[in-house]
Write a protein that holds these residues in place. Structure first.
Motif, PDB file in Angstrom:
ATOM      1  N   THR A  86     -13.687  11.126 -32.152  1.00  0.00           N
ATOM      2  CA  THR A  86     -12.743  11.078 -31.034  1.00  0.00           C
ATOM      3  C   THR A  86     -11.437  10.433 -31.482  1.00  0.00           C
ATOM      4  OG1 THR A  86     -14.575  10.955 -29.453  1.00  0.00           O
ATOM      5  CG2 THR A  86     -12.405  10.253 -28.665  1.00  0.00           C
ATOM      6  N   ALA A  87     -11.538   9.341 -32.212  1.00  0.00           N
ATOM      7  CA  ALA A  87     -10.341   8.651 -32.723  1.00  0.00           C
ATOM      8  C   ALA A  87      -9.533   9.578 -33.627  1.00  0.00           C
ATOM      9  CB  ALA A  87     -10.748   7.384 -33.478  1.00  0.00           C
ATOM     10  N   ASN A  88     -10.203  10.257 -34.523  1.00  0.00           N
ATOM     11  CA  ASN A  88      -9.518  11.163 -35.447  1.00  0.00           C
ATOM     12  C   ASN A  88      -8.764  12.248 -34.679  1.00  0.00           C
ATOM     13  OD1 ASN A  88      -9.009  12.169 -38.216  1.00  0.00           O
ATOM     14  ND2 ASN A  88     -10.281  13.874 -37.537  1.00  0.00           N
ATOM     15  N   GLU A  89      -9.415  12.825 -33.686  1.00  0.00           N
ATOM     16  CA  GLU A  89      -8.784  13.882 -32.878  1.00  0.00           C
ATOM     17  C   GLU A  89      -7.549  13.349 -32.149  1.00  0.00           C
ATOM     18  OE1 GLU A  89      -9.710  16.349 -28.776  1.00  0.00           O
ATOM     19  OE2 GLU A  89     -11.417  15.694 -29.988  1.00  0.00           O
ATOM     20  N   ILE A  90      -7.692  12.228 -31.464  1.00  0.00           N
ATOM     21  CA  ILE A  90      -6.588  11.689 -30.665  1.00  0.00           C
ATOM     22  C   ILE A  90      -5.426  11.262 -31.562  1.00  0.00           C
ATOM     23  CG2 ILE A  90      -5.870   9.774 -29.178  1.00  0.00           C
ATOM     24  CD1 ILE A  90      -8.726   9.934 -27.908  1.00  0.00           C
ATOM     25  N   TRP A  91      -5.718  10.564 -32.634  1.00  0.00           N
ATOM     26  CA  TRP A  91      -4.638  10.074 -33.500  1.00  0.00           C
ATOM     27  C   TRP A  91      -3.830  11.229 -34.095  1.00  0.00           C
ATOM     28  CZ3 TRP A  91      -2.942   5.352 -35.856  1.00  0.00           C
ATOM     29  CH2 TRP A  91      -3.328   4.224 -35.128  1.00  0.00           C
ATOM     30  N   HIS A  92      -4.513  12.279 -34.523  1.00  0.00           N
ATOM     31  CA  HIS A  92      -3.793  13.400 -35.137  1.00  0.00           C
ATOM     32  C   HIS A  92      -3.055  14.253 -34.095  1.00  0.00           C
ATOM     33  CE1 HIS A  92      -6.076  12.305 -38.739  1.00  0.00           C
ATOM     34  NE2 HIS A  92      -5.033  12.837 -39.355  1.00  0.00           N
ATOM     35  N   GLU A  93      -3.455  14.151 -32.849  1.00  0.00           N
ATOM     36  CA  GLU A  93      -2.754  14.875 -31.798  1.00  0.00           C
ATOM     37  C   GLU A  93      -1.563  14.076 -31.271  1.00  0.00           C
ATOM     38  OE1 GLU A  93      -1.408  15.252 -27.970  1.00  0.00           O
ATOM     39  OE2 GLU A  93      -3.132  13.919 -28.140  1.00  0.00           O
ATOM     40  N   TYR A  94      -1.724  12.750 -31.109  1.00  0.00           N
ATOM     41  CA  TYR A  94      -0.723  11.950 -30.412  1.00  0.00           C
ATOM     42  C   TYR A  94       0.372  11.375 -31.310  1.00  0.00           C
ATOM     43  CZ  TYR A  94       1.348   8.468 -27.343  1.00  0.00           C
ATOM     44  OH  TYR A  94       2.237   7.734 -26.607  1.00  0.00           O
ATOM     45  N   ILE A 108     -13.448  11.575 -22.876  1.00  0.00           N
ATOM     46  CA  ILE A 108     -12.010  11.745 -22.662  1.00  0.00           C
ATOM     47  C   ILE A 108     -11.182  10.693 -23.402  1.00  0.00           C
ATOM     48  CG2 ILE A 108     -12.301  12.917 -20.449  1.00  0.00           C
ATOM     49  CD1 ILE A 108     -11.379  10.211 -19.124  1.00  0.00           C
ATOM     50  N   GLY A 109     -11.839   9.676 -23.951  1.00  0.00           N
ATOM     51  CA  GLY A 109     -11.111   8.634 -24.657  1.00  0.00           C
ATOM     52  C   GLY A 109     -12.041   7.524 -25.111  1.00  0.00           C
ATOM     53  N   TYR A 110     -11.427   6.416 -25.512  1.00  0.00           N
ATOM     54  CA  TYR A 110     -12.220   5.274 -25.958  1.00  0.00           C
ATOM     55  C   TYR A 110     -11.429   3.989 -25.844  1.00  0.00           C
ATOM     56  CZ  TYR A 110      -9.839   5.505 -30.540  1.00  0.00           C
ATOM     57  OH  TYR A 110      -8.903   5.518 -31.559  1.00  0.00           O
ATOM     58  N   ILE A 111     -12.184   2.889 -25.839  1.00  0.00           N
ATOM     59  CA  ILE A 111     -11.626   1.541 -25.737  1.00  0.00           C
ATOM     60  C   ILE A 111     -12.255   0.696 -26.844  1.00  0.00           C
ATOM     61  CG2 ILE A 111     -11.563  -0.562 -24.326  1.00  0.00           C
ATOM     62  CD1 ILE A 111     -11.860   1.260 -21.844  1.00  0.00           C
ATOM     63  N   GLY A 112     -11.444  -0.189 -27.439  1.00  0.00           N
ATOM     64  CA  GLY A 112     -11.942  -1.188 -28.381  1.00  0.00           C
ATOM     65  C   GLY A 112     -11.433  -2.558 -27.970  1.00  0.00           C
ATOM     66  N   LEU A 113     -12.332  -3.520 -27.812  1.00  0.00           N
ATOM     67  CA  LEU A 113     -11.985  -4.873 -27.366  1.00  0.00           C
ATOM     68  C   LEU A 113     -12.560  -5.903 -28.324  1.00  0.00           C
ATOM     69  CD1 LEU A 113     -13.097  -4.440 -23.631  1.00  0.00           C
ATOM     70  CD2 LEU A 113     -10.781  -4.144 -24.554  1.00  0.00           C
ATOM     71  N   HIS A 114     -11.851  -7.019 -28.465  1.00  0.00           N
ATOM     72  CA  HIS A 114     -12.389  -8.114 -29.265  1.00  0.00           C
ATOM     73  C   HIS A 114     -12.199  -9.423 -28.503  1.00  0.00           C
ATOM     74  CE1 HIS A 114     -12.559 -10.951 -32.801  1.00  0.00           C
ATOM     75  NE2 HIS A 114     -13.715 -10.342 -32.793  1.00  0.00           N
ATOM     76  N   LYS A 145      -7.839  -1.153 -28.822  1.00  0.00           N
ATOM     77  CA  LYS A 145      -7.699   0.304 -28.734  1.00  0.00           C
ATOM     78  C   LYS A 145      -7.907   0.776 -27.301  1.00  0.00           C
ATOM     79  CE  LYS A 145      -9.496   0.466 -33.396  1.00  0.00           C
ATOM     80  NZ  LYS A 145      -9.578  -0.985 -33.587  1.00  0.00           N
ATOM     81  N   LEU A 146      -6.987   1.608 -26.836  1.00  0.00           N
ATOM     82  CA  LEU A 146      -7.120   2.297 -25.565  1.00  0.00           C
ATOM     83  C   LEU A 146      -6.446   3.647 -25.763  1.00  0.00           C
ATOM     84  CD1 LEU A 146      -6.363   1.000 -21.977  1.00  0.00           C
ATOM     85  CD2 LEU A 146      -5.841   3.310 -22.712  1.00  0.00           C
ATOM     86  N   TYR A 147      -7.250   4.677 -25.895  1.00  0.00           N
ATOM     87  CA  TYR A 147      -6.723   6.007 -26.195  1.00  0.00           C
ATOM     88  C   TYR A 147      -7.387   7.057 -25.316  1.00  0.00           C
ATOM     89  CZ  TYR A 147      -4.856   3.748 -30.344  1.00  0.00           C
ATOM     90  OH  TYR A 147      -4.179   2.903 -31.195  1.00  0.00           O
ATOM     91  N   GLY A 169      -4.309   9.126 -14.140  1.00  0.00           N
ATOM     92  CA  GLY A 169      -4.714   7.824 -13.634  1.00  0.00           C
ATOM     93  C   GLY A 169      -5.879   7.195 -14.377  1.00  0.00           C
ATOM     94  N   TYR A 170      -6.370   7.849 -15.414  1.00  0.00           N
ATOM     95  CA  TYR A 170      -7.523   7.316 -16.145  1.00  0.00           C
ATOM     96  C   TYR A 170      -7.184   6.025 -16.900  1.00  0.00           C
ATOM     97  CZ  TYR A 170      -9.521  11.956 -15.257  1.00  0.00           C
ATOM     98  OH  TYR A 170      -9.973  13.106 -14.666  1.00  0.00           O
ATOM     99  N   ALA A 171      -5.978   5.934 -17.450  1.00  0.00           N
ATOM    100  CA  ALA A 171      -5.595   4.714 -18.171  1.00  0.00           C
ATOM    101  C   ALA A 171      -5.623   3.514 -17.228  1.00  0.00           C
ATOM    102  CB  ALA A 171      -4.226   4.877 -18.813  1.00  0.00           C
ATOM    103  N   SER A 172      -5.216   3.709 -15.983  1.00  0.00           N
ATOM    104  CA  SER A 172      -5.262   2.612 -15.005  1.00  0.00           C
ATOM    105  C   SER A 172      -6.698   2.167 -14.755  1.00  0.00           C
ATOM    106  CB  SER A 172      -4.615   3.049 -13.686  1.00  0.00           C
ATOM    107  OG  SER A 172      -3.239   3.260 -13.861  1.00  0.00           O
TER     108      SER A 172
END
Length: 162
Positions: free
Chosen positions: A18-26, A69-75, A85-87, A96-99
């Protein structure tokens, strides 16, 4: 919206894909393809994400129905939650998904009894900066971090007190 905690090897593989797809698209509008490839390999692929989880990072696949549809990374840190990470995938943006993701992150920080959320965002990622400002984040500093291979991350650090 479902926030599926990433724990198994299979889930980490889905997360990395998912990360690979989003990063190369965005990110081609902000970064070179070489830097995107480097950063995905260094920070957003299976091995580094596995190591981050072992070091206390919390990753979540974000799903609508059964579709990622995306992913979150928290520390979690001593007093603050680092939003690493919030993508979202392209088709999931501007709905409205980011909200909802940010509300989940804020709830998580409060459950952990942390007093703030902070993040880094590329200085040229104007839309994302505007979203964070709208959600109560303020810029507290800017920083340039050498990430190796001749690349840097030129970011703002933004924070929201809880």
């Amino acid at each position: 919206m479902i926030f599926q905690k990433v724990e198994s090897e299979e889930e980490i593989e889905l997360l990395a894909a998912t990360a690979n797809e989003i990063w190369h698209e965005y990110f081609p509008c902000i970064l070179t393809n070489d830097q995107i490839d480097y950063m995905v390999a260094k920070f957003q692929s299976k091995q580094p994400m596995t190591e981050q989880i072992q070091d206390g990072y919390l990753y979540y696949l974000v799903k609508m129905d059964d579709t990622i549809i995306g992913y979150i990374g928290l520390h979690p840190e001593e007093e603050k939650l680092f939003l690493s990470k919030l993508y979202l995938k392209k088709e999931a943006r501007n709905h409205g998904y980011a909200s909802k993701m940010l509300a989940f992150i804020e709830h998580t920080a409060k459950e952990l009894r942390l007093n703030a959320i902070y993040l880094t965002v590329n200085k040229y990622n104007e839309h994302t900066i505007a979203v964070y400002k709208n959600k109560g984040f303020v810029t507290i500093k800017d920083q340039v971090a050498d990430i190796g291979n001749g690349f840097v991350m030129d970011d703002y650090v933004m924070e929201k007190a809880l």
